[in-house]
Write an enzyme that holds these catalytic residues in place. Structure first.
Site, PDB file in Angstrom:
ATOM      1  CE1 TYR A 217      -3.179   2.901   0.317  1.00  0.00           C
ATOM      2  CE2 TYR A 217      -2.915   2.861   2.705  1.00  0.00           C
ATOM      3  CZ  TYR A 217      -3.449   3.438   1.561  1.00  0.00           C
ATOM      4  OH  TYR A 217      -4.256   4.543   1.671  1.00  0.00           O
TER       5      TYR A 217
ATOM      6  CG  ASP B  96      -3.707   2.098  -3.547  1.00  0.00           C
ATOM      7  OD1 ASP B  96      -3.199   2.714  -4.503  1.00  0.00           O
ATOM      8  OD2 ASP B  96      -4.470   2.640  -2.719  1.00  0.00           O
TER       9      ASP B  96
ATOM     10  CG  HIS C 215      -8.949   1.518  -4.391  1.00  0.00           C
ATOM     11  ND1 HIS C 215      -7.750   1.768  -5.019  1.00  0.00           N
ATOM     12  CD2 HIS C 215      -9.080   2.491  -3.451  1.00  0.00           C
ATOM     13  CE1 HIS C 215      -7.183   2.831  -4.492  1.00  0.00           C
ATOM     14  NE2 HIS C 215      -7.970   3.297  -3.531  1.00  0.00           N
TER      15      HIS C 215
END
Length: 360
Positions: free
Chosen positions: A176, A216, A337
């Site tokens: 992340y 991500d 997302h």
């Protein structure tokens, strides 16, 4: 001395019956698996909220796609440890009645089918912020699992941003990535520059084994990766304009971030799996993040969730799909997302696998 012989069962034609495959045989065959082939990544934007509000639909997706590995970002569950005490980033907080109840809800969901078939590793922040999780089918036996880019056994990255797992023939990195932010500050531009520098070092110094890097990544590499390039290029926060022109624009779409990302791909010899298969812009299904359907970000979308693979894996990419679509966030399962999946073909050259083993 007595001798015992096993009676051979025969079919009606007199030939010996073939032994039936038992559940143990099937399980042993599963246990022989060395290399996962199907992967999913998803920024859940609070794993607990998804369990409470969107779990049946997400469960159906997992059942249908049947991934070997599931990478989750923005878990947003706090690490174990009492207030004021040191935290345990690999475990979920459960020292208060509220925390115990939240943990129970989450773990109950993850123990039910099909999630009970997975082993779960956590890397969590001190509070309900950031955090990552990695779910790997129990039939795969990782050689190691660490939680930092330095590959140290006991260290976790700040805010639980990394899970790195090593299998027999490849590594998988779930991250992340810190958001770039809007300003020239320690927790904004400076933090992201340091992260990108460390990632570049990681991908160039760990080329002994093929890598799948997912998660991500908080960057849209090219104009094709956003719905409205002009909107994102001109975006400002409260009218602030950074002193460096390359830092201007929407976090994730500044020239500085995009150029650094290009350098990471090039020097790390990494291939963007989705763009490798999908060359053209897809305004319906080509973005993994979508702005709030209410307000000025309605319909504004970015592709910031990726599968990047080593060039040596490029020809084995079977599919890489973005599962959400439309400005109403269909297929996002309550998050901002949507899941992204990758499927590889089995390795067809045992010699390559042997060579990889020797390198590792």
């Amino acid at each position: 001395m007595k001798r015992f012989f096993k009676v051979v069962e025969k079919d009606s034609d007199g030939s010996a019956k073939k032994p039936r495959e038992t559940e143990n045989d099937a399980e042993n065959e599963e246990n022989k698996k060395k290399e996962p082939l199907k992967f999913m990544t998803w920024n859940a934007n609070s794993f607990l909220l998804r369990v409470k509000n969107n779990w049946p639909d997400f469960t159906n997706l997992i059942t249908t796609f049947d991934p070997d590995v599931i990478a989750i970002q923005e878990v947003r569950m706090p690490a174990a440890g009492a207030k004021g005490a040191s935290k345990v980033p690999g475990e979920i907080k459960d020292d208060t009645s509220a925390a115990r109840e939240e943990k129970k809800v989450l773990m109950r969901a993850l123990s039910a089918p099909p999630f009970g078939n997975y082993h779960v590793w956590w890397s969590l922040a001190d509070s309900k912020y950031a955090g990552t999780a990695l779910l790997v089918k129990k039939c795969f036996k990782p050689k190691s699992v660490v939680f930092n880019l330095d590959k140290l056994a006991s260290k976790h990255e700040p805010d639980g941003r990394v899970v790195l797992v090593e299998f027999e023939t490849l590594r998988l990195l779930n991250t992340y990535v810190p958001n770039n932010g809007w300003k020239e500050e320690a927790n904004s531009f400076q933090r992201r520059r340091k992260w990108d520098k460390r990632i570049l070092e990681f991908v160039t110094q760990n080329s002994d084994k093929p890598l799948i890097w997912c998660g991500d990544l908080n960057v849209s590499h090219e104009e094709i990766d956003v719905s409205h390039p002009e909107f994102f290029s001109a975006a400002k926060l409260n009218g602030y304009i950074p002193p460096n022109k390359e830092d201007c624009g929407q976090p994730g779409f500044t020239l500085a971030e995009r150029r650094r990302f290009g350098t990471i791909l090039r020097e790390g010899k990494l291939v963007d799996a989705y763009r490798f298969l999908h060359k053209d812009k897809d305004m319906e299904r080509g973005f993994s993040w979508s702005g709030n359907p209410v307000g000025r970000y309605r319909g504004k979308r970015m592709r910031i969730d990726y599968f990047l693979v080593s060039e040596s894996l490029k020809e084995r990419i079977v599919a890489c799909e973005i599962h959400g679509h439309g400005i109403e966030l269909e297929g996002f399962y309550g998050s901002d997302h949507c899941p992204v999946t990758l499927e590889l073909s089995p390795s067809s050259d045992p010699q390559n696998e042997d060579a990889t083993k020797q390198l590792s």
